[in-house]
Design an enzyme around this catalytic site. Structure first.
Site, PDB file in Angstrom:
ATOM      1  CD  GLU A 148      -2.876  -0.992  -0.088  1.00 25.18           C
ATOM      2  OE1 GLU A 148      -2.961   0.102  -0.689  1.00 25.18           O
ATOM      3  OE2 GLU A 148      -3.463  -2.012  -0.476  1.00 25.18           O
ATOM      4  CB  CYS A 162     -19.021   1.852 -21.004  1.00 23.18           C
ATOM      5  SG  CYS A 162     -18.447   3.407 -20.266  1.00 23.18           S
ATOM      6  CB  CYS A 206     -23.229   3.512 -15.195  1.00 24.78           C
ATOM      7  SG  CYS A 206     -22.035   4.861 -15.172  1.00 24.78           S
ATOM      8  CB  CYS A 237     -14.702   2.389 -14.037  1.00 26.18           C
ATOM      9  SG  CYS A 237     -15.667   3.909 -13.967  1.00 26.18           S
ATOM     10  CB  CYS A 282     -18.880  -1.467 -17.137  1.00 23.82           C
ATOM     11  SG  CYS A 282     -19.126  -0.948 -15.432  1.00 23.82           S
TER      12      CYS A 282
END
Length: 311
Positions: free
Chosen positions: A43, A206, A215, A199, A209
């Site tokens: 991270e 799209c 959306c 995205c 997706c």
DNA sequence: AAAGCGGGGTG
DNA sequence: CACCCAGCTTT
């Protein structure tokens, strides 16, 4: 914070998690044998650095310093060299300090509670939440740039989130987090992955997706970025950041102290380089050997009594 | 709220 | 060449 329980939110969460079950990347910090320390290292490295560049460094890093105690005991010069070209080398400094705090105050084990994580150097709101979710499988509101973009589009109907997060935005994200630990951790990973793989900022796919039919941005006809005027692209050429980076690259590649005269060659403006050298020393990223104000080296990397450091 | 802080891949 | 990337810290 309460979890949104309306049917549209449910459909959104379920579709994204189902997609993730099939589409998740096989990243090393997701393997079953990863440790909380490995997650924290990942991270930290991933703060503003793309996955593809982090992965090889993460592998060698964890092999070399598998526990916080290992990194805590390492020479800082070795740490900065291992960090390499990931960028923002202050993160490497903070990660080592983080390891030392973990050894000193937490018995060498990464803590799992919010306050203790936030108290660690270099651990902010996002990283603390990510460690809780990904290392410990606990419920956390994980909001990174990917999640912000996914929610801006799918829920708010905007092309991109505003430059700085708002309270309303975090409330929205918090409301979507499932109530159980396991579901919340899966939602965190899945919503981030959707933003990273489908995205995306530049060219969202799209057609691929899982929530295209839910959306709001797509339903509105993909309106353009409403906050474009307020975004400022950060300059790079000729900035202190570029000069600092060049100095650090030189210090990393040298095996010992480097003469100021040689470092001044990294830019045309000698005054700028001098300013950057001072700031690097101030930041703890470089140091001058005792009584040698015209030599510079990575901190804690002094291997010999002073002879010219030859490569 | 805004600025400072790396570096490289990509459209 | 502009934009973007699993942000944090300081002002």
């Amino acid at each position: 914070m309460t979890t949104t329980t309306d049917s549209r939110a449910d459909a959104l969460r379920e579709a994204v998690v189902a997609w993730f079950d099939d589409a998740a990347r096989d990243l090393p910090w997701r393997h079953p044998d990863r440790t909380p320390w490995g997650v924290l290292v990942s991270e930290t490295m991933l703060q503003q650095t793309p996955v593809v560049r982090v992965e090889p460094v993460w592998r060698t890093w964890l092999e070399r310093w598998p526990t916080p105690a290992d990194l805590a005991a390492a020479p800082t010069a070795d740490v900065l060299r291992a960090w390499g070209r990931l960028g923002y080398p202050r993160r490497a400094l903070r990660l080592q300090e983080c390891a030392r705090v973990i050894v000193r105050e937490h018995g060498g084990e990464v803590p799992d509670d919010e306050a203790a994580l936030r108290a660690l150097p270099g651990v902010g709101e996002y990283t603390a939440a990510a460690v809780r979710a990904f290392a410990f499988g606990r419920r956390a509101v994980v909001v990174d740039t990917n999640v912000r973009r996914v929610l801006a589009r799918a829920v708010a109907g905007e092309a991109l989130p505003r430059p700085t997060p708002t309270a309303a935005e975090r409330a929205l994200a918090a409301g979507l987090v499932p109530s159980s630990d396991g579901d919340a951790a899966r939602w965190a990973a899945a919503s981030m992955e959707l933003g990273a793989l489908v995205c995306t900022a530049r060219a969202p796919d799209c057609a691929a997706c899982p929530v295209r039919d839910l959306c709001a941005w797509r339903a509105a006809g993909h309106p353009p970025d409403a906050h474009a005027a307020r975004r400022r692209t950060q300059p790079w050429h000729g900035t202190d950041r570029q000069v600092r980076g060049r100095v650090m690259a030189l210090l990393r590649d040298a095996s010992g102290p480097v003469e100021r005269e040689r470092l001044l060659l990294v830019a045309d403006d000698a005054a700028q380089v001098g300013r950057c050298l001072a700031s690097l020393v101030e930041d703890g990223l470089a140091e001058t050997p005792p009584d040698e104000p015209d030599l510079f080296a990575l901190p804690g990397g002094d291997t010999s009594g002073g002879g010219a450091g030859t490569d």
